[in-house]
Design an enzyme around this catalytic site. Structure first.
Site, short mmCIF file in Angstrom:
data_model
loop_
_atom_site.label_atom_id
_atom_site.label_comp_id
_atom_site.label_asym_id
_atom_site.label_seq_id
_atom_site.Cartn_x
_atom_site.Cartn_y
_atom_site.Cartn_z
N VAL A 1 0.81 -1.23 0.00
CA VAL A 1 0.00 0.00 0.00
C VAL A 1 0.85 1.27 0.00
O VAL A 1 0.34 2.35 -0.31
CB VAL A 1 -0.99 0.06 1.20
CG1 VAL A 1 -2.08 -0.98 1.06
CG2 VAL A 1 -0.26 -0.05 2.54
N ASN B 1 -7.17 -0.88 6.46
CA ASN B 1 -6.87 -1.74 7.61
C ASN B 1 -5.40 -2.18 7.68
O ASN B 1 -4.91 -2.48 8.77
CB ASN B 1 -7.78 -2.98 7.54
CG ASN B 1 -7.30 -4.10 8.44
OD1 ASN B 1 -7.50 -4.04 9.66
ND2 ASN B 1 -6.65 -5.11 7.88
N SER C 1 -6.66 2.62 16.49
CA SER C 1 -6.24 1.80 17.64
C SER C 1 -6.54 2.55 18.93
O SER C 1 -6.56 3.78 18.96
CB SER C 1 -4.73 1.53 17.56
OG SER C 1 -4.26 1.00 18.79
N TYR D 1 3.56 4.42 16.12
CA TYR D 1 2.26 3.76 15.89
C TYR D 1 1.12 4.66 16.38
O TYR D 1 0.16 4.92 15.65
CB TYR D 1 2.26 2.42 16.64
CG TYR D 1 1.02 1.58 16.46
CD1 TYR D 1 0.88 0.73 15.36
CD2 TYR D 1 -0.01 1.60 17.40
CE1 TYR D 1 -0.25 -0.05 15.20
CE2 TYR D 1 -1.14 0.81 17.25
CZ TYR D 1 -1.26 -0.02 16.16
OH TYR D 1 -2.38 -0.80 16.01
N ALA E 1 1.22 7.82 16.84
CA ALA E 1 1.21 9.04 16.03
C ALA E 1 0.47 8.80 14.71
O ALA E 1 -0.37 9.60 14.28
CB ALA E 1 2.64 9.51 15.76
N LYS F 1 -1.74 6.41 14.01
CA LYS F 1 -3.16 6.11 14.22
C LYS F 1 -3.94 7.37 14.64
O LYS F 1 -5.11 7.53 14.27
CB LYS F 1 -3.32 5.00 15.26
CG LYS F 1 -2.75 3.65 14.82
CD LYS F 1 -3.48 3.08 13.62
CE LYS F 1 -3.16 1.60 13.41
NZ LYS F 1 -3.80 1.05 12.20
N ILE G 1 -6.16 -7.44 20.15
CA ILE G 1 -6.89 -8.59 19.60
C ILE G 1 -5.84 -9.63 19.20
O ILE G 1 -4.88 -9.27 18.49
CB ILE G 1 -7.67 -8.18 18.32
CG1 ILE G 1 -8.56 -6.95 18.55
CG2 ILE G 1 -8.45 -9.36 17.75
CD1 ILE G 1 -9.82 -7.18 19.31
P1 NAP Z 1 -2.13 -8.83 10.85
O1 NAP Z 1 -2.89 -10.06 11.17
O2 NAP Z 1 -0.66 -8.82 10.96
O3 NAP Z 1 -2.55 -8.36 9.38
C1 NAP Z 1 -1.96 -7.26 8.77
C2 NAP Z 1 -2.39 -7.21 7.32
O4 NAP Z 1 -1.86 -6.02 6.73
C3 NAP Z 1 -1.86 -8.38 6.51
O5 NAP Z 1 -2.84 -8.76 5.55
C4 NAP Z 1 -0.65 -7.77 5.82
O6 NAP Z 1 -0.35 -8.48 4.63
C5 NAP Z 1 -1.14 -6.37 5.55
N1 NAP Z 1 -0.08 -5.39 5.32
C6 NAP Z 1 0.87 -4.98 6.20
N2 NAP Z 1 1.67 -4.07 5.61
C7 NAP Z 1 1.21 -3.91 4.35
C8 NAP Z 1 1.61 -3.12 3.25
N3 NAP Z 1 2.66 -2.30 3.33
N4 NAP Z 1 0.91 -3.20 2.10
C9 NAP Z 1 -0.15 -4.05 1.99
N5 NAP Z 1 -0.58 -4.81 3.00
C10 NAP Z 1 0.10 -4.75 4.17
O7 NAP Z 1 -2.61 -7.59 11.76
P2 NAP Z 1 -4.00 -7.24 12.48
O8 NAP Z 1 -3.79 -7.41 13.93
O9 NAP Z 1 -5.14 -7.89 11.82
O10 NAP Z 1 -4.03 -5.66 12.22
C11 NAP Z 1 -4.88 -5.06 11.26
C12 NAP Z 1 -5.03 -3.59 11.60
O11 NAP Z 1 -5.62 -3.48 12.90
C13 NAP Z 1 -3.72 -2.82 11.64
O12 NAP Z 1 -3.89 -1.54 11.07
C14 NAP Z 1 -3.44 -2.70 13.13
O13 NAP Z 1 -2.67 -1.56 13.44
C15 NAP Z 1 -4.86 -2.57 13.66
N6 NAP Z 1 -4.98 -2.92 15.07
C16 NAP Z 1 -4.73 -4.18 15.50
C17 NAP Z 1 -4.85 -4.49 16.84
C18 NAP Z 1 -4.58 -5.87 17.37
O14 NAP Z 1 -4.49 -6.01 18.60
N7 NAP Z 1 -4.44 -6.89 16.55
C19 NAP Z 1 -5.22 -3.49 17.76
C20 NAP Z 1 -5.46 -2.20 17.29
C21 NAP Z 1 -5.35 -1.93 15.95
P3 NAP Z 1 1.18 -8.89 4.23
O15 NAP Z 1 1.71 -9.67 5.38
O16 NAP Z 1 1.05 -9.65 2.98
O17 NAP Z 1 1.86 -7.58 4.06
#
Ligand code: NAP
Length: 275
Positions: free
Chosen positions: A62, A88, A138, A151, A153, A155, A184
């Site tokens: 992205v 996302n 977040s 992070y 900053a 978000k 999560i």
């Molecule tokens: P995850 O399971 O690691 O998934 C991250 C996704 O983003 C993967 O599909 C990854 O695909 C993709 N991605 C990462 N960098 C990318 C890039 N440069 N270009 C295209 N795709 C990219 O993480 P998640 O926990 O589901 O997190 C999803 C979102 O929720 C994030 O924005 C995170 O900050 C937010 N969030 C998560 C939590 C939590 O506790 N899990 C809490 C608050 C907020 P590839 O590996 O193929 O790049």
């Protein structure tokens, strides 16, 4: 042009994004799913067959300059329309400000602020008469959050972008909202959740009887994208079991002997002072 609505979801190969893709598909919305790793995306696509709508994987980073145009073109070329954007994609494991170098700062801001900005700008040119944008923020943008750094900053910037777009484009039928998940369990957090201090920081301060799940966030994103939330625009919805709502501390945390907490709980996270 497709009769069914179409969503562009970034980070659709894993965790929250994958659960969100499934939820949209189950509700009859075609999904153009973006992520970097083609094998992971194909794997996700395999698990998303047989649902009421189609999942179209698009492998791209992205942060690349041409990615927004490519992703939006994929939706238009395949389905002839675009109705929803879910920003996302993200990365975790941030560090405090004094431990964050310029490359890391740029990386976090690029993926989680610059890319969503640019994707939204491109999507705005393709949306029909009504549309929605949901940005995945977040709790670390609402609370200070130890080790939030770049992070937090990025978000918090995303929350500001959400409010601006809500005000700017609401009258044109485009609603913009954000969800702010608490911790999560996903591939992004699983290694951090191995640490007792990190688990307790989230468990002992969350007035909920269970951990949050990716589906909890996916349902919130779906709600904010669906007509059911038609009068909601410009909100940041915490999806965190109550973590940000209260100064709650569990009985266990209040009565835990001091030595059972890790050194991470001390107030030592400050750089050395200048002489
Ligand atoms: P995850 O399971 O690691 O998934 C991250 C996704 O983003 C993967 O599909 C990854 O695909 C993709 N991605 C990462 N960098 C990318 C890039 N440069 N270009 C295209 N795709 C990219 O993480 P998640 O926990 O589901 O997190 C999803 C979102 O929720 C994030 O924005 C995170 O900050 C937010 N969030 C998560 C939590 C939590 O506790 N899990 C809490 C608050 C907020 P590839 O590996 O193929 O790049």
């Amino acid at each position: 042009m497709s009769d069914q609505p179409v969503a562009l979801i970034t980070g659709a190969s894993s965790g929250i994004g994958l659960a969100t893709a499934r939820t949209f598909l189950e509700n009859g919305v075609h999904v153009v799913g973006v992520a970097r790793n083609p094998a992971k995306l194909d794997n996700a696509a395999e698990g998303l067959t047989g649902l009421p709508a189609r999942f179209v994987p698009v492998a791209l980073d992205v942060t690349a300059n041409d990615s927004p145009a490519r992703a939006v073109a994929q939706a238009i070329d395949t389905f002839g329309r675009l109705d929803h954007l879910v920003n996302n994609a993200g990365i975790g494991s941030p560090a405090p400000v004094h431990e964050t170098d310029d490359d890391t700062l740029d990386q976090f801001l690029n993926i989680m602020l610059r890319a969503p900005f640019r994707l939204a700008r491109e999507a705005l040119t393709a949306f029909g008469d009504t549309a929605t944008i949901v940005n995945v923020s977040s709790t670390y943008a609402i609370l200070g959050g130890l080790r939030g750094g770049a992070y937090s900053a990025a978000k918090a910037g995303l929350n500001g972008l959400t409010l601006h777009m809500a005000a700017q484009y609401g009258a044109a039928g485009i609603r913009s909202n954000a969800v702010a998940p608490g911790v999560i369990p996903t591939p992004m957090t699983e290694h951090r959740l191995e640490a007792e201090a990190f688990r307790r920081m989230n468990h002992d301060m969350t007035p909920a009887a269970r951990w949050g799940q990716v589906e909890d966030v996916a349902q919130a994103i779906w709600f904010l994208s669906s007509p059911a939330s038609g009068w909601i625009n410009g909100q940041v919805l915490a999806v965190d079991g109550g973590w940000t709502a209260t100064k709650y501390l569990s009985e266990e945390a209040l009565t835990a002997p001091r030595e059972s907490t890790s050194p991470d709980w001390t107030h030592s996270g400050r750089p050395p002072k200048r002489d």
